[in-house]
Design an enzyme around this catalytic site. Structure first.
Site, short mmCIF file in Angstrom:
data_model
loop_
_atom_site.label_atom_id
_atom_site.label_comp_id
_atom_site.label_asym_id
_atom_site.label_seq_id
_atom_site.Cartn_x
_atom_site.Cartn_y
_atom_site.Cartn_z
N ASP A 77 0.85 -1.19 0.00
CA ASP A 77 0.00 0.00 0.00
C ASP A 77 0.89 1.24 0.00
O ASP A 77 2.07 1.18 0.33
CB ASP A 77 -0.91 0.02 1.24
CG ASP A 77 -1.84 1.22 1.23
OD1 ASP A 77 -2.49 1.46 0.20
OD2 ASP A 77 -1.88 1.97 2.23
N SER A 78 0.28 2.37 -0.34
CA SER A 78 1.01 3.64 -0.30
C SER A 78 1.40 4.01 1.13
O SER A 78 2.29 4.82 1.33
CB SER A 78 0.14 4.75 -0.90
OG SER A 78 -1.09 4.82 -0.21
N TYR A 87 -0.64 8.49 -2.83
CA TYR A 87 -0.62 8.12 -4.24
C TYR A 87 -1.85 8.73 -4.96
O TYR A 87 -1.82 8.89 -6.18
CB TYR A 87 -0.70 6.60 -4.41
CG TYR A 87 0.61 5.85 -4.18
CD1 TYR A 87 1.71 6.43 -3.56
CD2 TYR A 87 0.72 4.53 -4.60
CE1 TYR A 87 2.88 5.70 -3.37
CE2 TYR A 87 1.89 3.81 -4.42
CZ TYR A 87 2.97 4.40 -3.79
OH TYR A 87 4.12 3.68 -3.62
N GLY A 88 -2.89 9.00 -4.18
CA GLY A 88 -4.19 9.36 -4.76
C GLY A 88 -4.21 10.64 -5.56
O GLY A 88 -5.16 10.91 -6.29
N CYS A 126 -3.71 -1.12 -2.16
CA CYS A 126 -3.97 0.28 -2.47
C CYS A 126 -4.89 0.36 -3.70
O CYS A 126 -4.55 -0.14 -4.77
CB CYS A 126 -2.64 0.96 -2.77
SG CYS A 126 -2.78 2.70 -3.17
N ASN A 127 -6.04 1.01 -3.52
CA ASN A 127 -6.98 1.14 -4.63
C ASN A 127 -6.37 1.96 -5.76
O ASN A 127 -6.57 1.65 -6.93
CB ASN A 127 -8.27 1.82 -4.16
CG ASN A 127 -9.14 0.90 -3.33
OD1 ASN A 127 -10.11 0.36 -3.81
ND2 ASN A 127 -8.76 0.70 -2.07
N THR A 128 -5.64 3.01 -5.41
CA THR A 128 -5.05 3.87 -6.44
C THR A 128 -4.03 3.08 -7.25
O THR A 128 -4.03 3.12 -8.48
CB THR A 128 -4.40 5.10 -5.79
OG1 THR A 128 -5.38 5.78 -5.00
CG2 THR A 128 -3.84 6.04 -6.82
N GLU A 164 -6.69 10.04 8.57
CA GLU A 164 -5.33 10.01 9.14
C GLU A 164 -5.24 10.91 10.37
O GLU A 164 -4.43 10.68 11.27
CB GLU A 164 -4.30 10.37 8.08
CG GLU A 164 -4.25 9.25 7.06
CD GLU A 164 -3.06 9.25 6.14
OE1 GLU A 164 -2.25 10.19 6.17
OE2 GLU A 164 -2.96 8.28 5.35
N CYS A 168 -11.33 2.88 -1.47
CA CYS A 168 -10.10 3.48 -0.92
C CYS A 168 -9.81 2.78 0.40
O CYS A 168 -10.73 2.49 1.18
CB CYS A 168 -10.31 4.98 -0.70
SG CYS A 168 -8.92 5.77 0.13
N THR A 169 -8.54 2.53 0.64
CA THR A 169 -8.13 1.80 1.85
C THR A 169 -8.60 2.44 3.15
O THR A 169 -8.76 1.75 4.15
CB THR A 169 -6.60 1.75 1.91
OG1 THR A 169 -6.09 3.07 1.67
CG2 THR A 169 -6.03 0.78 0.91
N1 DGL Z 1 -4.13 3.84 -0.38
C1 DGL Z 1 -4.80 4.85 -1.17
C2 DGL Z 1 -6.01 4.22 -1.88
O1 DGL Z 1 -6.54 3.20 -1.47
C3 DGL Z 1 -5.25 6.04 -0.33
C4 DGL Z 1 -4.10 6.86 0.22
C5 DGL Z 1 -3.24 7.52 -0.84
O2 DGL Z 1 -3.77 8.39 -1.60
O3 DGL Z 1 -2.08 7.19 -0.94
O4 DGL Z 1 -6.43 4.73 -2.89
#
Ligand code: DGL
Length: 274
Positions: free
Chosen positions: A12-13, A44-45, A75-77, A152, A187-188
């Protein structure tokens, strides 16, 4: 880590993917886990496809170098922007979060109209829309960029977060999508907001958590990785966890336990050279 049980690499990010690890620990307890959080380079988003793909491929190589026999892109992104690039670069099976989330939405919806919420980059990639349309569903994607920093900050039950969510969901469930009956948490960070989102979303909406659906998909693949020689004791012993973070290990421990719901030990700092 001893190679007694297969290692699943979770990427994940940052901290958010720990919601996916939490779901994995419940559904796939007979694995070892190596979790990589790219905390120095999050979020990452808001980044481009090129950048996210490069970071994600580096992280995948790192996890393979730690012995991972399967990669979960929590990570969804990263999944939305770079799953094809990660799969092409990997030497082990890779599971992302988008297809399992779309599959779960397809099972949950009755009227085949689905809202997906996620980061700016996830929404711009239309990865969820494509996956949902392939399953014959209509999709509305809505970027909710303020929700990640609010989570966060620990404001998961804060009036400001509730107000922000009301605005986003009001816009998502409008113009022909008032009657969408399913919402995917793309999104996580959003699983932590599930109680708040449950209150804010229209009553008739089912909420699909892509962390849970991904854990179910991993569980199906994982059985194939288990050596027949593993004893019942080995399978039943508690899963072993190892964490890697590219920024402060102390911060990872502190913030991470909110996402994982467990104390975090065993965090190592890594510096991925570009
Ligand atoms: N982990 C990212 C996601 O699931 C969210 C946090 C980020 O933007 O890095 O999209």
């Amino acid at each position: 880590m001893s190679p007694r049980r297969p290692i699943i690499g979770v990427f994940d990010s940052g901290f958010g993917g720990l919601t996916v690890l939490k779901a994995l620990l419940e559904l796939v307890p007979d694995a070892e886990y190596a979790y990589f959080g790219d905390t120095a380079r999050l979020p990452y988003g808001s980044k481009s496809v090129e950048t996210v793909a490069r970071y994600a491929v580096e992280a995948s190589h790192f996890l393979e170098s730690q012995g991972a026999k399967m990669l979960v892109i929590a990570c969804n992104t990263a999944t939305a922007l770079a799953l094809d690039r990660i799969c092409a670069a990997a030497h082990v099976p890779v599971v992302g979060v988008v297809n399992p989330g779309a599959e779960a939405a397809s099972s949950a919806t009755r009227n085949r109209k689905v809202v997906v919420i996620g980061t700016e980059a996830t929404v711009s990639s239309h990865a969820y829309r494509k996956a949902l349309e392939e399953r014959g569903l209509q999709a509305r994607e809505k970027a909710c960029p303020l929700l990640v920093p609010l989570v966060e900050e620990g404001w998961v039950e804060h009036s400001v977060t509730e107000q922000v969510a009301r605005i986003y969901l009001g816009e998502a469930f409008a113009d022909g999508f008032h009657d969408a009956d399913t919402m995917v948490l793309g999104c996580t960070h959003y699983p932590l907001l599930k109680p708040l989102l449950r209150r804010v979303a229209p009553d008739h909406v089912s909420i699909v958590d892509s962390a849970e659906s991904t854990a179910r998909a991993v569980s199906a693949h994982f059985q194939e990785l288990l050596p027949d020689s593993n004893s019942v004791e080995e399978r039943r012993s508690a899963p072993r966890l190892k964490f890697f973070a590219t920024d402060s290990t102390e911060k990872f421990r502190r913030l991470g336990q909110r996402f994982l719901g467990l104390p975090i030990e065993n965090v190592e700092h890594v510096d991925l050279k570009e």
